[in-house]
Design an enzyme around this catalytic site. Structure first.
Site, mmCIF file in Angstrom:
data_model
loop_
_atom_site.group_PDB
_atom_site.id
_atom_site.type_symbol
_atom_site.label_atom_id
_atom_site.label_comp_id
_atom_site.label_asym_id
_atom_site.label_seq_id
_atom_site.Cartn_x
_atom_site.Cartn_y
_atom_site.Cartn_z
ATOM 1 N N TRP A 45 61.729 43.420 14.623
ATOM 2 C CA TRP A 45 61.368 43.599 16.036
ATOM 3 C C TRP A 45 62.565 43.297 16.941
ATOM 4 C CZ3 TRP A 45 57.594 45.273 19.291
ATOM 5 C CH2 TRP A 45 57.614 44.804 20.602
ATOM 6 N N ASN A 59 63.114 31.210 3.007
ATOM 7 C CA ASN A 59 63.851 31.509 4.243
ATOM 8 C C ASN A 59 65.122 30.683 4.387
ATOM 9 O OD1 ASN A 59 60.849 32.078 6.238
ATOM 10 N ND2 ASN A 59 62.077 33.525 5.069
ATOM 11 N N GLU A 61 39.833 37.985 1.586
ATOM 12 C CA GLU A 61 40.003 39.407 1.866
ATOM 13 C C GLU A 61 41.412 39.600 2.432
ATOM 14 O OE1 GLU A 61 37.753 41.467 0.917
ATOM 15 O OE2 GLU A 61 36.203 39.958 0.508
ATOM 16 N N ASP A 93 55.030 38.757 9.489
ATOM 17 C CA ASP A 93 56.193 39.507 9.041
ATOM 18 C C ASP A 93 56.665 40.487 10.118
ATOM 19 O OD1 ASP A 93 58.185 40.397 7.349
ATOM 20 O OD2 ASP A 93 56.885 41.771 6.243
ATOM 21 N N GLY A 94 57.976 40.606 10.237
ATOM 22 C CA GLY A 94 58.552 41.617 11.114
ATOM 23 C C GLY A 94 59.276 41.114 12.343
#
Length: 227
Positions: free
Chosen positions: A15, A56, A195, A10-11
């Site tokens: 960016w 998307n 996790e 993500d990002g």
């Protein structure tokens, strides 16, 4: 032991905006290679990268086409290097939705890297976990109706065989960058005992140090699996 690392990358768009770019560049691809290098270093045999979700497709067509073009260019550019390094690549998602421009390059790189043993990399492309669960259900119902599967034989082990990642063990650790703390329709069935580790950095800014911290976090976890 960390066998399978999965990443929600993500990002990338944020960016690009921070860097003053009109479109996403290859910085996110570089971060993916850093992650592959990290996995090989730590003998992590499986890596799943959430590259393009079914949601998307709601984005602007020119943005989508740019991402697809980047993928094709990268597969052509890295073809020999992937084989040399023993990196096995598999595209996981709804193949019926793969654009024509992507279909052949994806198949070609999968076939070319099939013998790779250093690491198995799943590129989650046109992927959505809810859609995967719907597809699983349809195929199981069909097999029950055809007498291939007995109704009382359905259990978690059998269900796992119908996932799109049936060739891969479930993820031990899921990392998400971008400061968002949710799975966003990623590996919902497979992530039952994974996790989760969330990072504030944007995906292209992911460093080896970030990965080391996530790895150490996983090592420190007590995984009892309900026992």
């Amino acid at each position: 032991m960390l066998t399978h690392l999965a990443c929600i990358m993500d990002g990338n768009r944020r960016w690009a905006k921070q860097q003053g770019l009109l479109k996403v560049g290859r910085d996110g691809i570089d971060a993916a290679y850093r992650t592959v290098d990290f996995c090989i270093k730590h003998t992590i045999g499986y890596l799943s990268l959430f590259a393009f979700s079914l949601e998307n497709f709601k984005r602007a067509p020119d943005e989508i086409n740019h991402l697809f073009d980047l993928m094709v260019q990268e597969m052509d550019k890295q073809h020999d290097e992937l084989i040399k390094r023993g990196i096995k690549v598999c595209f996981v998602g709804d193949r019926a939705l793969f654009p024509d421009s992507i279909q052949e390059p994806c198949t070609r790189i999968e076939q070319a890297t099939q013998a790779g043993t250093a690491i198995h990399v799943n590129i989650m492309f046109c992927y959505g976990a809810q859609q995967e669960l719907v597809d699983m259900t349809k195929r199981i119902v069909q097999d029950v109706q055809n007498g291939i599967v007995a109704l009382d034989a359905i259990d978690p082990t059998m269900l796992a065989q119908y996932t799109w990642t049936s060739h891969t063990p479930p993820p031990d650790l899921i990392i998400r960058t971008g400061g968002v703390q949710r799975l966003s329709n990623f590996l919902l069935y497979q992530a039952a005992y994974a996790e989760l580790y969330f990072l504030p950095c944007l995906w292209p800014a992911l460093t080896q140090e970030d990965l080391e911290k996530a790895y150490n976090y996983f090592i420190s976890c007590k995984r009892n699996f309900g026992k």
